[in-house]
Design a protein around this motif. Structure first.
Motif, PDB file in Angstrom:
ATOM      1  N   ILE A  26       0.863  -1.190   0.000  1.00 59.59           N
ATOM      2  CA  ILE A  26       0.000   0.000   0.000  1.00 59.59           C
ATOM      3  C   ILE A  26       0.895   1.234   0.000  1.00 59.59           C
ATOM      4  N   GLN A  39      -8.267   0.649   4.742  1.00 53.65           N
ATOM      5  CA  GLN A  39      -7.265  -0.394   4.432  1.00 53.65           C
ATOM      6  C   GLN A  39      -7.907  -1.775   4.456  1.00 53.65           C
ATOM      7  N   ASN A  42      -9.607  -2.568   1.236  1.00 54.55           N
ATOM      8  CA  ASN A  42      -8.794  -2.488   0.022  1.00 54.55           C
ATOM      9  C   ASN A  42      -9.123  -3.700  -0.841  1.00 54.55           C
TER      10      ASN A  42
END
Ligand code: SAM
Length: 319
Positions: A26, A39, A42
């Motif tokens: 990332i 996150q 994702n």
């Protein structure tokens, strides 16, 4: 379409950290704080964000927003009201992205929520004018589509991009034969597991949509679908690719596809000129597209080395 909506409604309401997970790191950038939920959501299988695509203050379109992580990353470079347009068909996903962007505003001093304009919209009928976008991106969405819909989605991206505009894609691909049972399993397809095409076919669909230049920027192992867990007689190996398709005019002799091939001349002269626009300086590497690689190979020149594809191309090419 209903299965896809159901899958992403669930994934919006309850983050699923394993969905589409890859080894792609990332982006960590100065003063960029990506909220934890973003996150966890994702759902991309690579990265579509890179500063090299973002010169000259581009108008950016992102289709299939998910939790909004890449939308935030694009906004990091764009930093202006409405600089990034994010589209999605699933109401719950748009709401989750909205909530995550509001959270991001609290911890990112540089970020204003109005840098991103979220809209409901379908990749198959983009609610945007012709030639109005500089950089468009999609991550792990187009592989969900049947070939018929993928063709439409690529044509739509081509339509809304300005001349020389860039489409950045990240999707699973597979060279393994996929059983009919897998191909026709709507849920596995929606989960980005069984819609993967062979890379060559994926690229062909991109160039058929009119993109004159294509760059393969990365290729990484992604998943194995094995007979003990899936309806397949043999293991299916899936990789994920990052691709940039540029709306350059189509060359008369076909598209330029860069897969990381390089030519090096090591003869007795100071350079080699193929008289078609490629000058190889003595012992200097020149990135070449696959078309040029084939043409140089056909010369059988004893002092020209041509590498295999590295599947890692990041600019500086021949055509
Ligand atoms: C695999 S997720 C990827 C999310 C995001 N791109 C990421 O990298 O995290 C696919 C996304 O596309 C959205 N989507 C599905 N079908 C779509 C369509 N026809 N048009 C636009 N978005 C769609 C889903 O709701 C979901 O947000």
């Amino acid at each position: 379409m209903n299965t896809t909506k159901d899958v992403y409604r669930e994934a919006a309401l309850t983050p699923d950290v394993g969905l589409c997970c890859t080894t792609t790191p990332i982006w960590q950038l100065p003063e960029l704080d990506i909220p934890k939920k973003m996150q966890q959501m994702n759902y991309g299988c690579g990265s579509t964000v890179h500063p090299r695509d973002l010169v000259n203050n581009p108008r950016i379109l992102y289709v299939g927003v998910g939790g909004g992580m890449e939308v935030l990353q694009f906004a990091y470079f764009s930093r202006q009201k409405g600089g990034v347009i994010g589209l999605d068909v699933v109401d719950e996903m748009i709401q989750a992205c909205e909530d995550n962007l509001v959270e991001a505003q609290a911890t990112n001093a540089w970020f204003n929520r109005d840098f991103v304009e979220l809209r409901k919209g379908d990749a198959l009928a983009l609610p945007l004018e012709n030639e109005s976008i500089d950089v468009a991106a999609q991550n792990c969405l187009f592989n969900i589509f049947t070939k018929h819909d993928l063709k439409k989605a690529l044509e739509e991206m081509h339509r809304v991009l300005k001349p020389h505009g860039r489409l950045i894609l990240s999707d699973p691909v597979s060279e393994s034969p996929m059983s009919e049972a897998l191909v026709n399993d709507d849920r596995l397809r929606a989960l980005c597991l069984s819609g993967a095409l062979p890379l060559k076919e994926y690229i062909q669909m991109i160039t058929d949509a009119g993109f004159g230049t294509v760059e393969i920027r990365a290729k990484r192992p992604y998943r194995i679908l094995d007979p003990s867990h899936y309806d397949t007689p043999v293991n299916v190996f899936i990789e994920s690719v990052e691709v940039c398709a540029i709306k350059d005019p189509m060359p008369e002799d076909g598209p330029c596809v860069f897969t990381g091939r390089t030519a090096v001349y090591y003869g007795q002269e100071s350079y080699f000129d193929d008289k078609k626009g490629h000058v190889l300086m003595y012992n200097q590497p020149l990135s070449i597209c696959d078309k040029t690689a084939a043409a140089l190979e056909s010369l059988n020149h004893p002092e020209i080395f041509i590498s295999e594809s590295t599947w890692f191309y990041d600019g500086g090419g021949c055509c």
